[in-house]
Structures are given as C-alpha cells and as structure tokens.
Design a protein around this motif. Structure first.
Motif, PDB file in Angstrom:
ATOM      1  N   TYR A  54       0.822  -1.216   0.000  1.00  0.00           N
ATOM      2  CA  TYR A  54       0.000   0.000   0.000  1.00  0.00           C
ATOM      3  C   TYR A  54       0.847   1.254   0.000  1.00  0.00           C
ATOM      4  N   TRP A  55       0.206   2.336  -0.495  1.00  0.00           N
ATOM      5  CA  TRP A  55       0.763   3.673  -0.377  1.00  0.00           C
ATOM      6  C   TRP A  55       0.234   4.316   0.889  1.00  0.00           C
ATOM      7  N   GLU A  56       1.136   4.985   1.615  1.00  0.00           N
ATOM      8  CA  GLU A  56       0.714   5.782   2.763  1.00  0.00           C
ATOM      9  C   GLU A  56       1.383   7.144   2.657  1.00  0.00           C
ATOM     10  N   SER A  57       0.579   8.196   2.752  1.00  0.00           N
ATOM     11  CA  SER A  57       1.106   9.545   2.615  1.00  0.00           C
ATOM     12  C   SER A  57       1.910   9.945   3.845  1.00  0.00           C
ATOM     13  N   THR A  58       2.573  11.074   3.731  1.00  0.00           N
ATOM     14  CA  THR A  58       3.218  11.667   4.896  1.00  0.00           C
ATOM     15  C   THR A  58       2.197  11.802   6.023  1.00  0.00           C
ATOM     16  N   ASN A  59       2.550  11.389   7.217  1.00  0.00           N
ATOM     17  CA  ASN A  59       1.611  11.411   8.348  1.00  0.00           C
ATOM     18  C   ASN A  59       1.421  12.824   8.886  1.00  0.00           C
ATOM     19  N   ASN A  60       0.187  13.032   9.389  1.00  0.00           N
ATOM     20  CA  ASN A  60      -0.147  14.293  10.075  1.00  0.00           C
ATOM     21  C   ASN A  60       0.108  15.515   9.199  1.00  0.00           C
ATOM     22  N   ALA A  61      -0.262  15.393   7.914  1.00  0.00           N
ATOM     23  CA  ALA A  61      -0.010  16.492   6.981  1.00  0.00           C
ATOM     24  C   ALA A  61      -1.113  16.614   5.943  1.00  0.00           C
ATOM     25  N   PHE A  62      -2.360  16.437   6.366  1.00  0.00           N
ATOM     26  CA  PHE A  62      -3.469  16.589   5.417  1.00  0.00           C
ATOM     27  C   PHE A  62      -3.537  18.029   4.903  1.00  0.00           C
ATOM     28  N   PRO A  63      -4.028  18.231   3.648  1.00  0.00           N
ATOM     29  CA  PRO A  63      -4.399  17.193   2.677  1.00  0.00           C
ATOM     30  C   PRO A  63      -3.173  16.639   1.951  1.00  0.00           C
ATOM     31  N   GLN A  64      -3.308  15.409   1.468  1.00  0.00           N
ATOM     32  CA  GLN A  64      -2.278  14.746   0.673  1.00  0.00           C
ATOM     33  C   GLN A  64      -2.934  14.194  -0.593  1.00  0.00           C
ATOM     34  N   SER A  65      -2.183  14.169  -1.687  1.00  0.00           N
ATOM     35  CA  SER A  65      -2.771  13.673  -2.936  1.00  0.00           C
ATOM     36  C   SER A  65      -1.894  12.597  -3.564  1.00  0.00           C
ATOM     37  N   TRP A  66      -2.568  11.748  -4.306  1.00  0.00           N
ATOM     38  CA  TRP A  66      -1.931  10.636  -5.044  1.00  0.00           C
ATOM     39  C   TRP A  66      -2.400  10.737  -6.489  1.00  0.00           C
ATOM     40  N   THR A  67      -1.465  10.572  -7.472  1.00  0.00           N
ATOM     41  CA  THR A  67      -1.798  10.785  -8.888  1.00  0.00           C
ATOM     42  C   THR A  67      -1.259   9.630  -9.720  1.00  0.00           C
ATOM     43  N   VAL A  68      -2.047   9.191 -10.684  1.00  0.00           N
ATOM     44  CA  VAL A  68      -1.602   8.174 -11.631  1.00  0.00           C
ATOM     45  C   VAL A  68      -1.762   8.706 -13.050  1.00  0.00           C
ATOM     46  N   ASP A  69      -0.774   8.392 -13.905  1.00  0.00           N
ATOM     47  CA  ASP A  69      -0.795   8.750 -15.321  1.00  0.00           C
ATOM     48  C   ASP A  69      -1.241   7.525 -16.111  1.00  0.00           C
ATOM     49  N   LEU A  70      -2.404   7.612 -16.753  1.00  0.00           N
ATOM     50  CA  LEU A  70      -2.939   6.480 -17.506  1.00  0.00           C
ATOM     51  C   LEU A  70      -2.271   6.317 -18.868  1.00  0.00           C
ATOM     52  N   GLY A  71      -1.419   7.252 -19.250  1.00  0.00           N
ATOM     53  CA  GLY A  71      -0.679   7.126 -20.501  1.00  0.00           C
ATOM     54  C   GLY A  71      -1.301   7.864 -21.656  1.00  0.00           C
ATOM     55  N   SER A  72      -2.603   7.961 -21.689  1.00  0.00           N
ATOM     56  CA  SER A  72      -3.323   8.712 -22.706  1.00  0.00           C
ATOM     57  C   SER A  72      -4.701   9.032 -22.144  1.00  0.00           C
ATOM     58  N   THR A  73      -5.382   9.967 -22.770  1.00  0.00           N
ATOM     59  CA  THR A  73      -6.711  10.362 -22.288  1.00  0.00           C
ATOM     60  C   THR A  73      -7.692   9.217 -22.487  1.00  0.00           C
ATOM     61  N   GLN A  74      -8.402   8.868 -21.426  1.00  0.00           N
ATOM     62  CA  GLN A  74      -9.310   7.721 -21.432  1.00  0.00           C
ATOM     63  C   GLN A  74     -10.680   8.130 -20.888  1.00  0.00           C
ATOM     64  N   ALA A  75     -11.729   7.474 -21.411  1.00  0.00           N
ATOM     65  CA  ALA A  75     -13.056   7.589 -20.800  1.00  0.00           C
ATOM     66  C   ALA A  75     -13.062   6.724 -19.540  1.00  0.00           C
ATOM     67  N   VAL A  76     -13.376   7.311 -18.395  1.00  0.00           N
ATOM     68  CA  VAL A  76     -13.325   6.614 -17.108  1.00  0.00           C
ATOM     69  C   VAL A  76     -14.689   6.713 -16.439  1.00  0.00           C
ATOM     70  N   ARG A  77     -15.187   5.572 -15.944  1.00  0.00           N
ATOM     71  CA  ARG A  77     -16.528   5.546 -15.345  1.00  0.00           C
ATOM     72  C   ARG A  77     -16.525   5.080 -13.898  1.00  0.00           C
ATOM     73  N   ARG A  78     -15.493   4.360 -13.464  1.00  0.00           N
ATOM     74  CA  ARG A  78     -15.571   3.751 -12.131  1.00  0.00           C
ATOM     75  C   ARG A  78     -14.178   3.618 -11.537  1.00  0.00           C
ATOM     76  N   LEU A  79     -14.075   3.877 -10.244  1.00  0.00           N
ATOM     77  CA  LEU A  79     -12.869   3.636  -9.469  1.00  0.00           C
ATOM     78  C   LEU A  79     -13.162   2.601  -8.404  1.00  0.00           C
ATOM     79  N   VAL A  80     -12.191   1.733  -8.132  1.00  0.00           N
ATOM     80  CA  VAL A  80     -12.268   0.826  -6.986  1.00  0.00           C
ATOM     81  C   VAL A  80     -11.054   1.127  -6.116  1.00  0.00           C
ATOM     82  N   LEU A  81     -11.321   1.626  -4.910  1.00  0.00           N
ATOM     83  CA  LEU A  81     -10.268   1.969  -3.965  1.00  0.00           C
ATOM     84  C   LEU A  81     -10.158   0.862  -2.944  1.00  0.00           C
TER      85      LEU A  81
END
Length: 720
Positions: A611-638
């Motif tokens: 798993y990824w865990e952000s720096t502690n006690n430092a909200f907000p934190q963000s996580w980013t993924v590059d899909l490689g090209s522009t895609q139609a996206v309908r659903r995320l599973v976290l």
C-alpha cells in the motif's frame, strides 16, 4: 565495456544504402562517418549460387552479427560474385567459417581464376566470455585481405568460390592501394638494425635499437613482414613510420606496453596484426597498452586480431587518433581509460569489435574536453558502438554506427562506473550529427531492449547537460531513444535536450523512458513506428516520473504504450484495451508525500497487500496516476489491505482529473468513503458520465483510522 572487476571528398557523407557504403550529399549537418579509402559491397546484394541468411536480430546467430544483419553462405563449388564499385587492386573480405575449421577461397576476376587464393579460418572467432553476464559465444566473423595482382575497374566482377569449407560471406571492401612509400631522409631503418622483413627471425631487438637511435627522429619500417615476440617500452619523442598499411606489417599481439612517456610519439602507416584468439582481460594483448604521453598521434594504421587496439592510461593529453582501421578485436577498439584531456579520435573505421568500439571511461580522473568525431563503426558484437562512461565536456559528433548486437546501443551516455574512483558525467555532453543504423539490442540481463541511443543513470543520477542534436536513427530493431537507470536503482536522468532528430522504421517506440527524470524534445520526426511513440514506465515502480516536454516541431510519435506490465514487441502496435481492464495497473504514480517505504507505485502494483501511505499528520495529501493517454473513465475501486488487522475507517477523498498533467478539474467533490475488512476493505466510486482524463488525482483530507492517506490499490475502469 565489460570487465572481470573491472579516398572520398570530405564534403561527402558515407551512408549505408542499397548494400553499399556510398557517397551522398550531406543535409543540414556535416558528413556522418569516416572518409574511407575503400568501398564496401554487401554479399546479400551480390550474385550468388549459395544461400542468403537473415535478416535476424537474435543474439548468438550468424546473421545477427553480420553487416546489414544478412550474409551469404556458400559450400564447396558455390560462389559469391561482387560487382566492383570503383577502381581497385585489393580487397578485404569479412567472412565466417564453422568453429574449428579453416580453408581457402578461390578468387576469380571477370570469370578467370587468379593464381592467388584467400585463406579463411575460424582461429580468431567463436569467443566465449562467461564472466560477462548475458554473453553468449560471439565474434563469429573475421577479415582477410588480398592484393589481387591486377587492377579492376568499376563494373568488373570479382568472385569468391569455396574449395570445400562452408564459408559465410558478409561484406567485401574494394580498395585502390597506393604503391609503397619511400624511406624518409634521415630516418633509421629497422632493417639496418637487423630486423628481418621475411618474418622468420625475431625483430624485437632491432626495433628497440632503432627507436633508441632515432630519438627526435623517424624509425622507418620498410615493406615486409616483421615478427616481434615481446612488447616495446620506453617509447618517447620518436616517429614510427611504415610504407603503408598494406606494405609494412608487424606481427605481434603486444606492440607498446608502457605506463608512462614524455610524449611526442607518432605512429603511422603500417599494420600491426596479432594472434589473439581469446579474450583474457588480465593480458595486455593490445596495440598500445598504457600511455604514449602528451602530444602524440596514431594515424594510417591497420590494427587486427588484438584484444584492444588502444587501452590508454595515464597522460595522453592532446592525443590524435585518426585515419586508422580497427578490425576483429576481442574487446574494445579504443578505450580512454581515465585522465584523457584534449584527445581527438576521428575518421577511423572499426568493424567486428568484441566490446565497445570506442569508449571513454572516467576512472581515477575525468576524461575532459575529448571527442569521438566522424568515425564509422560496424558490428560491435558485445557492447556499444560508442560509450561515454562519465567525464566532463565530452563530444560525440558525426559518427556513423551500424549493427550493434548484444548488450549494447549505438551510442551510450552513461554513469556506469565499473570501478571506483569514478567521475560521473558533468559539464556539457554534446551528441551531434550522428547516424545510427540498425542499432540497439535485446539485453538478456534486463530481459528488455536497449535503445539505439541510450542515456543511463546506471550507478548515479545524470545531472550533466546532455545535448542530443541532428540525429538520424534508421531501422532500430527496438527503440530510438532510451532513458534508463540500468543498475535498477531508479536514479534520475535530467538535463536532456533532443533537438532535430529523424527516426525511421523503429521496431517498437521512439522514446523508451524507464527512469525518473526529464527531457525536452524539439523537431523530432518519426515514420514507421512499430508499436507506439512513447513507452513511459520508470523503474522501480513508484520511483518517480519521466517528464517529456514538447518543444515543438515533433510529429509521428504522440501515442503512448498503454501497459507498463508488458514490453512492446517489434511491430506489435498498442494492444487493444480490455473493455473490463484496470487502466491504472502498472502505470506511473506519484504523490505529494510518502511515509517510509510506502511509495505511490504500491497502489498500482496489482498487490492488495502492499500500500501507499502519505506523509503522516499532513493533510491534505494527494496521489496521482498517469494512464498514458486520455481515457473515458466511469468507475474507481479503492482498496486497503484485506487483512482484519486493518480496522474499519472512512477516508475523505476528492477526485480530480487532467488531460495534460498541469490543469486539474474536480470530477467529484469531497466525500467520505468507508473501508471495512468485513466487506473486503474496498470502496467503489462511480464517476459522472462523460468523464475523460489522463491523469487521475485523489486528494485525501481526512482518515478516521490513521493520520494519512492510504490506498493499497487504485483501480480505474472504463465501464460503470
């Protein structure tokens, strides 16, 4: 480089086309490659009663080591007949015979057999280097030369016919050899000191005596064959000169071996042909081993069947190496092994080297202000055409490199150190006006390919200014430009500009980015791209991203390989997307912060237990993924790890998207998502219809179970 520890007018450019080394008008840059005294004709373009082999790029095959990746195999009575391209009286033939065999070829001129035959042997071939990871038996070919005894003209026919031995014929070099030069006035002839031009007696002492007598002058090596049984040393302030490399021949595997010299050594116009049949790295089986001293030169030499042509240590400041031929070395052609300043290596021809053809290795001190310019390099069979391992303010200009084989690129700019103390790349590294043909190879140690031109942060980050300009890359079996951290540590490659490149018929991709870092591309045009324009998958996963800046004028390579878990194969094209597939798996991921080893790539590695865990006690934190090209996206599973040890929690997440990686818009506003091991520790997020993005960003502002953002997997799907 691998170790146990380790004539034509100057205005014309030599290029590979239609089976010939021919002269064509230059374009924007100066001529690429050397001005050569011969013209080469490929056997596959000749007439034959034998059989053609290749093309093939598979390590360990005869065709893969051949010029053009093709050759012609003849057996008893079969022949290859070449059409002579220009006036000539001599020929050099590159060939291979089966291991353990020798024989002769009959030679015919315009259908008439001449009295001279060409001896062929496997004696210098089939080299094994088991201490080099990934090496196989290699160095299949050798070269043999013959004075025809008559003049032939353009359009005449010269044929080679097997007398019983199977021979694979690769390429013929036709040359008009000038008459032997006369002895310079005031020079000391080695014959006057007792040297035997018949080659029967040992001439070592005669050479030593001539050198001692001619201090400040010229040692003359008359036409003949001379045998030396041990190396020369103490060579300084002297010129060693022959009557021409086809006339004056010294037979020895160790010509000069000395650790230092006061310099002003000039060696020119004869041949040194050795008897090196295997590669033993502890042996100084080299034309020059050590130092010639400052302000020295090597020119007009024919060097063959040695381990290394010049292995240069110590002070070789302002050395010039030009107009030489390096053939059939079992290791490097030339290696500036640290401490080179102002060295110029130019207008040389190198074929069939068993390691890097030309290398600078900044061991002990940096190679500085030195260059490889206008060299023609063909068929290095276990490494790179040109390799720069560290150094300061180095230039690689206007070289023509073709047919690299295993473990090598056409040009490598690298921080691979091999030994310490090593001096990494620094200052400005200029790579300008080079032409690379069929270069790049599969690396069996990495199990993926090496590009035609490689920048490698192998042992440390590349922080020099790397300027790659005016490059032509043709028929690379894999990629054109590769950026990699070959030691697997993920060191960055920075400061790279690629400007003005033409890429034709690359097997897989134009840019193969496997390291974090950045490069700017301008005026790079590509046609005949085999799979996709860009492979952007830094290793290790989660080590960072490689940023490609479009400087304008680029065309033909905008697409991105879509699946970092697979390697594109030559000509494969991007795979059709799985309509139910996870678009994020294996893609590059970054974050505003990470705790300890819990890096962003762990959220796209396909393993729900990491798993990824952000720096502690430092909200907000963000996580980013590059899909490689522009895609139609309908659903995320976290996901979080499914173990019950992970107590239930709610994370507050905002979903953002971008098509360019800089301007983000909110896809879904801040909301709480419940993760409970009783229900698999997953949360499904439905996105609005019409959502289209390349970069997905999850901004976490709260977590009831831990003071950080946490995801073991972020799965992105195109279907709801």
């Amino acid at each position: 480089m691998h170790r146990t520890v380790r004539g034509m007018p100057a205005a014309l450019v030599v290029t590979l086309a239609a089976g010939l080394l021919t002269a064509t008008a230059p374009t924007a840059h100066a001529a690429a490659g050397a001005t050569l005294p011969f013209t080469s004709v490929e056997a596959e373009s000749a007439t034959t009663t034998g059989s053609k082999i290749g093309p093939d790029h598979t390590q360990g095959t005869l065709a893969s080591e051949a010029s053009g990746r093709q050759a012609v195999r003849i057996t008893s009575g079969q022949r290859v007949e070449f059409t002579v391209p220009s006036a000539a009286n001599a020929v050099n033939l590159a060939y291979s015979v089966p291991d353990g065999q020798s024989g002769t070829l009959d030679v015919y001129v315009n259908g008439t057999r001449i009295s001279r035959t060409l001896a062929v042997t496997s004696k210098y071939s089939y080299v094994d280097t088991p201490w080099i990871p990934g090496a196989k038996t290699h160095h299949f070919y050798a070269n043999a030369r013959l004075v025809l005894g008559q003049n032939v003209q353009a359009g005449d026919k010269v044929a080679f016919q097997s007398t019983g031995t199977q021979v694979t014929v690769d390429v013929a070099d036709f040359e008009q050899v000038a008459a032997a030069a006369a002895q310079p006035a005031g020079s000391v002839s080695v014959v006057s000191k007792g040297a035997d031009p018949s080659g029967n007696a040992d001439s070592t002492q005669a050479f030593r005596d001539a050198i001692a007598s001619a201090q400040g002058g010229v040692v003359w090596i008359p036409p003949g064959d001379y045998r030396l049984t041990s190396s020369l040393s103490g060579v300084q302030n002297v010129t060693l000169q022959g009557a021409g490399s086809w006339h004056s021949v010294v037979h020895t595997s160790r010509f000069i071996d000395q650790s230092g010299s006061s310099g002003s050594v000039h060696i020119k116009n004869f041949a040194v042909i050795g008897e090196v049949t295997e590669r033993v790295d502890s042996n100084p089986d080299n034309f020059v081993n050590g130092s010639l001293g400052p302000n020295s030169s090597v020119s007009g030499m024919w060097l063959q069947h040695l381990k290394v042509g010049l292995w240069l240590l110590g002070n070789n400041d302002n050395l010039v190496v030009e107009n030489n031929r390096f053939l059939d070395m079992t290791a490097d052609g030339l290696n500036l092994n640290g401490n080179a300043r102002g060295v110029r290596v130019r207008n040389n021809f190198l074929r069939n080297q068993g390691d890097d053809a030309l290398a600078m290795w900044s061991l002990y001190a940096p190679d500085t202000d030195s260059s490889f310019e206008n060299n023609t390099i063909s068929q290095p069979n276990l490494a790179n055409g040109i390799a720069i391992y560290g150094g300061t303010d180095i230039a690689v200009r206007n070289n023509l490199i073709s047919d690299t084989n295993a473990l090598g690129s056409g040009i490598a700019i690298s921080n691979q150190k091999f030994l310490d103390p090593f001096h990494p790349l620094s200052g400005t590294i200029t790579v300008d006006g080079n032409t690379l043909v069929r270069t790049g190879a599969m690396n069996p140690n990495w199990n993926h390919p090496m590009g035609a031109l490689r920048v490698d942060s192998y042992d440390s980050a590349v922080n020099a200014t790397i300027r790659i300009t005016g490059t032509t890359i043709t028929d690379s079996p894999y990629s054109a430009f590769e950026f990699v951290s070959g030691g697997g540590q993920g060191y960055p490659v920075r400061g790279v500009t690629v400007d003005g490149a033409t890429v034709r018929n690359t097997g897989t991709v134009v840019v193969q980015a496997e390291a974090q870092g950045a490069a700017t591309f301008r005026n790079v045009t590509a046609t005949g791209v085999g799979a996709a324009g860009i492979y952007n998958c830094p290793y290790p996963v989660g080590s960072g991203t490689f940023s490609l800046t479009d400087g304008g004028g680029n065309s033909g390579w905008s697409s991105t390989w879509s699946d970092c878990s697979t390697w594109p194969r030559p000509g494969q094209g991007n795979p059709d997307p799985d309509p139910d597939g996870n678009l994020a798996k294996g893609r590059p991921a970054t974050a505003t912060g990470s705790q300890d080893v819990y890096t962003p790539g762990r959220a796209v590695d396909g393993d729900a237990n990491s798993y990824w865990e952000s720096t502690n006690n430092a909200f907000p934190q963000s996580w980013t993924v590059d899909l490689g090209s522009t895609q139609a996206v309908r659903r995320l599973v976290l996901k979080l790890p499914p173990s019950a040890a992970w107590g239930a929690r709610t994370q507050t997440v905002t979903v953002l998207g971008s098509t360019n990686g800089s301007a983000y818009t909110t896809v879904l506003g801040s909301a709480g998502y419940r993760f409970d091991p009783a229900t698999g520790n997953t949360a499904t997020v439905s996105l609005p219809s019409g959502t289209s993005l390349r970069y997905l960003r999850l901004s976490v502002s709260a977590n009831t179970g831990w003071p950080a953002g946490q995801f073991s997997e972020v799965e992105v799907y195109p279907t709801s």
